[in-house]
Design an enzyme around this catalytic site. Structure first.
Site, mmCIF file in Angstrom:
data_model
loop_
_atom_site.group_PDB
_atom_site.id
_atom_site.type_symbol
_atom_site.label_atom_id
_atom_site.label_comp_id
_atom_site.label_asym_id
_atom_site.label_seq_id
_atom_site.Cartn_x
_atom_site.Cartn_y
_atom_site.Cartn_z
ATOM 1 N N HIS A 117 0.804 -1.224 0.000
ATOM 2 C CA HIS A 117 0.000 0.000 0.000
ATOM 3 C C HIS A 117 0.845 1.286 0.000
ATOM 4 O O HIS A 117 0.316 2.392 0.041
ATOM 5 C CB HIS A 117 -0.920 -0.031 1.238
ATOM 6 C CG HIS A 117 -2.103 0.874 1.164
ATOM 7 N ND1 HIS A 117 -2.301 1.921 2.040
ATOM 8 C CD2 HIS A 117 -3.148 0.906 0.308
ATOM 9 C CE1 HIS A 117 -3.429 2.548 1.736
ATOM 10 N NE2 HIS A 117 -3.961 1.963 0.691
ATOM 11 N N LYS A 127 3.146 4.436 -1.216
ATOM 12 C CA LYS A 127 3.111 5.352 -2.358
ATOM 13 C C LYS A 127 4.322 6.252 -2.218
ATOM 14 O O LYS A 127 4.205 7.424 -1.873
ATOM 15 C CB LYS A 127 1.872 6.255 -2.367
ATOM 16 C CG LYS A 127 0.521 5.580 -2.167
ATOM 17 C CD LYS A 127 0.048 5.713 -0.749
ATOM 18 C CE LYS A 127 -1.367 5.191 -0.547
ATOM 19 N NZ LYS A 127 -1.722 3.981 -1.223
ATOM 20 N N ASP A 151 17.309 9.361 -6.951
ATOM 21 C CA ASP A 151 18.761 9.284 -6.757
ATOM 22 C C ASP A 151 19.135 8.751 -5.376
ATOM 23 O O ASP A 151 20.231 9.051 -4.873
ATOM 24 C CB ASP A 151 19.418 10.663 -6.989
ATOM 25 C CG ASP A 151 19.198 11.169 -8.417
ATOM 26 O OD1 ASP A 151 19.044 10.329 -9.331
ATOM 27 O OD2 ASP A 151 19.180 12.395 -8.603
#
Ligand SMILES: [Zn+2]
Ligand SMILES: [Zn+2]
Lengths: 170, 170
Positions: free
Chosen positions: A114, A116, A121
């Site tokens: 779940h 996000k 870099d």
């Protein structure tokens, strides 16, 4: 100081073509010359110089996949970890990323992967409530935090590496 | 330094009774004496001294509502902003909070009020991918960031105030 920024959604609706091609005079009917929440998010993603590690439950937004594909075309190393159930859903951009040769792994262990978040870099984290979908960007109340604070970035770098290795298909 | 912490889920399963009642010798069958991700999250919430502002899409976890009710019983000022659609769902703790006299507002403007953040005393933000549900805590791969960095906290304080006023029912 170290980068620390919070971006709220839904975004204003405006053209983001200038984020991809600054010199292009876009003829579309959307508003131009406006720096929206979504434009800021895109700029953070496109700021990558060497790697992008992406760990997202839902990925269906076409401008976000355009950004990832642009980084891939520039030769950056991209790794995408996504939810096993969402990857096959209508509108998912995961198939497109795979077709372009981007390395994608699906999390098969959890009920839902779940997260996000994205790592730019390996030193800038973009994280929050926002799934990479049109509804999230344009309709929902959402937040995205962007920071280069090492104390906040390092745990995400470690967690990404752990999840990436745990979902090695071989 | 300023508090900066990232907590990952799913949590290990263990008793959290000691977080609520340190002196109590819990007789339950779960493991005791373990400091889990969930115990850390609870401690951050329970650290509130004056106010708790909560902005969550889904709130069904009974230990999390126990924590909010405990703060309310201590006399703290609590404000809860939640999603209009989720508030009525089976298992939602919102009805219980209302019944206890806690001030709750439902966001009616957005497709979804998808935030999952809490503000402790207006100076500590708890935010991430984690909804306040059993599945999120116990099954999903999730993250929660906890920080007192003013550059990260202030935008959430302002956004909460903006959403709270925008959803005044009067
Ligand atoms: Zn345009
Ligand atoms: Zn116990």
């Amino acid at each position: 100081g170290v980068l620390k920024e919070v971006i709220f959604f839904p975004t204003k609706v405006a053209c983001v073509e200038h984020v991809f091609m600054p010199a292009y005079q876009c003829p579309c009917l959307l508003q131009h010359g406006v720096e929206t929440s979504f434009a800021r998010l895109l700029r953070h993603i496109l700021s990558a110089n060497s790697t992008l590690d992406l760990c997202v439950f839902a990925f269906s937004h076409m401008d976000l996949s355009r950004a990832v594909l642009a980084l891939h075309a520039r030769g950056l190393v991209i790794r995408v970890l996504t939810d096993k159930d969402y990857a096959g859903i209508t509108g998912s951009q995961i198939g497109l990323l795979l077709k372009a040769g981007i390395c994608v792994r699906s999390d098969s262990g959890a009920v839902h992967m779940h997260h996000k978040f994205a790592l730019v870099d390996g030193r800038r984290v973009i994280t929050g409530s926002l799934n990479w979908t049109m509804t999230a960007v344009q309709n929902n109340k959402e937040n995205v935090m962007v920071t280069e604070e090492p104390d906040l970035v390092t745990p995400f770098v470690r967690e990404f590496q752990r999840l990436w290795e745990a979902n090695d298909p071989e």
